[in-house]
Scaffold this motif. Structure first.
Motif, PDB file in Angstrom:
ATOM      1  N   THR A 123      12.399   5.198  12.348  1.00 34.36           N
ATOM      2  CA  THR A 123      12.637   4.675  11.007  1.00 34.36           C
ATOM      3  C   THR A 123      12.172   5.682   9.968  1.00 34.36           C
ATOM      4  OG1 THR A 123      12.163   2.849   9.451  1.00 34.36           O
ATOM      5  CG2 THR A 123      10.401   3.484  10.962  1.00 34.36           C
ATOM      6  N   LEU A 124      12.866   5.715   8.838  1.00 34.09           N
ATOM      7  CA  LEU A 124      12.490   6.537   7.692  1.00 34.09           C
ATOM      8  C   LEU A 124      12.206   5.602   6.521  1.00 34.09           C
ATOM      9  CD1 LEU A 124      15.128   9.418   7.955  1.00 34.09           C
ATOM     10  CD2 LEU A 124      12.669   9.586   8.430  1.00 34.09           C
ATOM     11  N   GLU A 125      10.991   5.640   6.008  1.00 38.11           N
ATOM     12  CA  GLU A 125      10.575   4.714   4.963  1.00 38.11           C
ATOM     13  C   GLU A 125      10.604   5.370   3.582  1.00 38.11           C
ATOM     14  OE1 GLU A 125       9.950   1.446   5.620  1.00 38.11           O
ATOM     15  OE2 GLU A 125      10.652   1.997   7.626  1.00 38.11           O
ATOM     16  N   GLN A 126      10.730   4.541   2.567  1.00 36.23           N
ATOM     17  CA  GLN A 126      10.870   5.045   1.198  1.00 36.23           C
ATOM     18  C   GLN A 126       9.545   5.307   0.495  1.00 36.23           C
ATOM     19  OE1 GLN A 126      13.795   6.127  -0.164  1.00 36.23           O
ATOM     20  NE2 GLN A 126      14.406   5.747   1.972  1.00 36.23           N
ATOM     21  N   ASP A 127       8.450   4.901   1.100  1.00 31.92           N
ATOM     22  CA  ASP A 127       7.135   5.280   0.585  1.00 31.92           C
ATOM     23  C   ASP A 127       6.125   5.212   1.711  1.00 31.92           C
ATOM     24  OD1 ASP A 127       5.828   2.614   0.665  1.00 31.92           O
ATOM     25  OD2 ASP A 127       7.168   2.115  -0.990  1.00 31.92           O
ATOM     26  N   VAL A 128       4.953   5.762   1.470  1.00 34.63           N
ATOM     27  CA  VAL A 128       3.954   5.885   2.523  1.00 34.63           C
ATOM     28  C   VAL A 128       3.433   4.530   2.986  1.00 34.63           C
ATOM     29  CG1 VAL A 128       1.959   6.114   0.988  1.00 34.63           C
ATOM     30  CG2 VAL A 128       1.941   7.267   3.208  1.00 34.63           C
ATOM     31  N   LYS A 129       3.381   3.551   2.109  1.00 34.97           N
ATOM     32  CA  LYS A 129       2.912   2.222   2.506  1.00 34.97           C
ATOM     33  C   LYS A 129       3.886   1.579   3.498  1.00 34.97           C
ATOM     34  CE  LYS A 129      -0.768   2.225  -0.073  1.00 34.97           C
ATOM     35  NZ  LYS A 129      -2.096   2.449   0.541  1.00 34.97           N
ATOM     36  N   GLY A 130       5.173   1.849   3.314  1.00 33.08           N
ATOM     37  CA  GLY A 130       6.161   1.335   4.256  1.00 33.08           C
ATOM     38  C   GLY A 130       5.972   1.920   5.640  1.00 33.08           C
ATOM     39  N   ALA A 131       5.689   3.217   5.707  1.00 30.13           N
ATOM     40  CA  ALA A 131       5.469   3.871   6.998  1.00 30.13           C
ATOM     41  C   ALA A 131       4.205   3.342   7.665  1.00 30.13           C
ATOM     42  CB  ALA A 131       5.368   5.383   6.801  1.00 30.13           C
ATOM     43  N   LEU A 132       3.173   3.086   6.866  1.00 28.44           N
ATOM     44  CA  LEU A 132       1.918   2.566   7.416  1.00 28.44           C
ATOM     45  C   LEU A 132       2.086   1.132   7.916  1.00 28.44           C
ATOM     46  CD1 LEU A 132      -1.084   3.371   7.773  1.00 28.44           C
ATOM     47  CD2 LEU A 132      -1.526   2.189   5.617  1.00 28.44           C
ATOM     48  N   THR A 133       2.858   0.347   7.201  1.00 30.54           N
ATOM     49  CA  THR A 133       3.084  -1.048   7.591  1.00 30.54           C
ATOM     50  C   THR A 133       3.746  -1.146   8.958  1.00 30.54           C
ATOM     51  OG1 THR A 133       3.232  -1.782   5.292  1.00 30.54           O
ATOM     52  CG2 THR A 133       4.237  -3.207   6.945  1.00 30.54           C
ATOM     53  N   LYS A 134       4.625  -0.208   9.278  1.00 29.84           N
ATOM     54  CA  LYS A 134       5.276  -0.216  10.586  1.00 29.84           C
ATOM     55  C   LYS A 134       4.250  -0.102  11.716  1.00 29.84           C
ATOM     56  CE  LYS A 134       9.580  -0.511   9.224  1.00 29.84           C
ATOM     57  NZ  LYS A 134      10.417  -1.690   9.557  1.00 29.84           N
ATOM     58  N   VAL A 135       3.191   0.665  11.472  1.00 28.07           N
ATOM     59  CA  VAL A 135       2.122   0.786  12.465  1.00 28.07           C
ATOM     60  C   VAL A 135       1.319  -0.514  12.527  1.00 28.07           C
ATOM     61  CG1 VAL A 135       0.084   2.095  13.177  1.00 28.07           C
ATOM     62  CG2 VAL A 135       1.985   3.273  12.065  1.00 28.07           C
ATOM     63  N   GLU A 136       1.006  -1.074  11.371  1.00 27.04           N
ATOM     64  CA  GLU A 136       0.245  -2.319  11.316  1.00 27.04           C
ATOM     65  C   GLU A 136       0.938  -3.437  12.091  1.00 27.04           C
ATOM     66  OE1 GLU A 136      -0.206  -3.339   7.250  1.00 27.04           O
ATOM     67  OE2 GLU A 136      -1.802  -1.893   6.865  1.00 27.04           O
ATOM     68  N   LEU A 137       2.251  -3.495  11.941  1.00 26.05           N
ATOM     69  CA  LEU A 137       3.018  -4.571  12.583  1.00 26.05           C
ATOM     70  C   LEU A 137       3.303  -4.301  14.056  1.00 26.05           C
ATOM     71  CD1 LEU A 137       5.594  -5.316   9.720  1.00 26.05           C
ATOM     72  CD2 LEU A 137       3.522  -6.605  10.296  1.00 26.05           C
ATOM     73  N   GLY A 138       2.937  -3.127  14.532  1.00 21.75           N
ATOM     74  CA  GLY A 138       3.181  -2.790  15.930  1.00 21.75           C
ATOM     75  C   GLY A 138       4.614  -2.407  16.215  1.00 21.75           C
ATOM     76  N   GLU A 139       5.375  -2.112  15.168  1.00 16.77           N
ATOM     77  CA  GLU A 139       6.771  -1.738  15.358  1.00 16.77           C
ATOM     78  C   GLU A 139       6.926  -0.281  15.775  1.00 16.77           C
ATOM     79  OE1 GLU A 139       9.035  -2.812  11.937  1.00 16.77           O
ATOM     80  OE2 GLU A 139       8.354  -4.901  11.948  1.00 16.77           O
ATOM     81  N   VAL A 140       5.905   0.527  15.500  1.00 13.64           N
ATOM     82  CA  VAL A 140       5.906   1.917  15.954  1.00 13.64           C
ATOM     83  C   VAL A 140       4.531   2.240  16.536  1.00 13.64           C
ATOM     84  CG1 VAL A 140       7.616   2.640  14.248  1.00 13.64           C
ATOM     85  CG2 VAL A 140       5.176   2.836  13.717  1.00 13.64           C
ATOM     86  N   ASP A 141       4.462   3.349  17.249  1.00 15.80           N
ATOM     87  CA  ASP A 141       3.210   3.765  17.877  1.00 15.80           C
ATOM     88  C   ASP A 141       2.399   4.710  17.001  1.00 15.80           C
ATOM     89  OD1 ASP A 141       3.802   2.440  20.433  1.00 15.80           O
ATOM     90  OD2 ASP A 141       5.371   3.978  20.590  1.00 15.80           O
ATOM     91  N   ALA A 142       3.065   5.313  16.034  1.00 17.17           N
ATOM     92  CA  ALA A 142       2.375   6.267  15.170  1.00 17.17           C
ATOM     93  C   ALA A 142       3.207   6.530  13.921  1.00 17.17           C
ATOM     94  CB  ALA A 142       2.112   7.576  15.907  1.00 17.17           C
TER      95      ALA A 142
END
Length: 286
Positions: free
Chosen positions: A199-218
């Motif tokens: 996934t490519l996110e539109q801001d850094v908080k979006g990228a961090l949220t993906k980790v929080e939700l367990g949708e990505v590993d890093a």
């Protein structure tokens, strides 16, 4: 008659002196906010900026609503600083719009009403200055570096950038147009690592949220974002981050509805008090 003329002459001199003093007083005071500094800003804005930067209590206080467009990575520290600014300026109210720097710059250039822009890279600020949207030269107030955000406990045992390209490791990155995305690509290139993010996110908080939700590993995010979310996220530092340090510039905007407030807030962000809050959040001094 000679004595009468002398008295009359003295009275006329006193009246003329009083009129002259009144005229000079009106000129010095000027109209409401009408006096201009050499750079074209109002004298109130210039004094507010000087006072806020030096901590001078005699500077005019900011008032009214001040709309600040700021990079998403500044959310926690700027929210705190906004409250401190309001406490020092009881007549002021700071309203924030946090998001990806590139999208914020586009909004500003499209005419969105804003007083201040704080970007996560000089490149995104340049799109505003090139369009004549900033007052003076933007000032770099902090710097930020990348780290690898992983779920608490680092279940995939990520220890370096090369581990992000391992089979079965799902990675989120910011889009390349966003400062954190551009920095991530610079760091990956420096490490000689190629990967395809899920996934490519539109801001850094979006990228961090993906980790929080367990949708990505890093995910590659700023160190400040991992520090702000340390209860849920772990960070893995890597040496190539030194190749992708982002400067954060701030500027008052040319079409600011509240020019004096904008100048005062920009100066405050560069003050020792604000620097202390920002460095405590993990930012580096410029």
């Amino acid at each position: 008659m000679s004595s009468t003329r002398t008295v009359r002459t003295r009275r006329l001199a006193v009246a003329a002196a009083a009129a002259l003093a009144l005229s000079l007083g009106v000129t010095a005071c000027g109209s409401d906010g009408g006096t201009k500094a050499s750079d074209g800003t109002s004298a109130g804005a210039s004094a507010a900026a000087t006072g806020a930067a030096t901590g001078g209590s005699s500077a005019p206080k900011a008032s009214g609503e001040i709309t600040v467009f700021a990079a998403a990575s500044l959310k926690e520290s700027f929210t705190d600083l906004g409250k401190k600014f309001e406490a020092a300026n009881p007549g002021a109210k700071v309203k924030f719009n946090f998001g990806g720097s590139s999208s914020l710059a586009t909004s500003i250039n499209s005419g969105a009403p804003a007083d201040v822009f704080a970007a996560a890279s000089p490149a995104t600020m340049k799109t505003v200055t090139d369009a004549g949207g900033a007052v003076g030269e933007p000032k770099t107030f902090v710097r930020n570096t990348l780290t690898i955000a992983v779920p608490e406990g680092n279940p995939k045992h990520v220890a370096a950038l090369k581990d992000l390209a391992a089979p079965g490791v799902k990675v989120a990155l910011c889009a390349k147009e966003v400062p954190c995305g551009a920095a991530a690509l610079t760091a990956l290139k420096a490490a000689g690592v190629e990967l395809t993010p899920v996934t490519l996110e539109q801001d850094v908080k979006g990228a961090l949220t993906k980790v929080e939700l367990g949708e990505v590993d890093a995910s590659l995010v700023y160190k400040t974002d991992v520090q702000a979310d340390a209860a849920k996220i772990d960070g893995v530092d890597f040496p190539e981050a030194a190749k992708a340090v982002n400067d954060y510039p701030i500027a008052a905007l040319a079409k600011a509805p509240n020019k004096d407030g904008a100048a005062a807030f920009v100066a405050y962000i560069q003050s020792p008090e604000a620097r202390q809050v920002l460095t405590a959040a993990g930012f580096q001094a410029p």
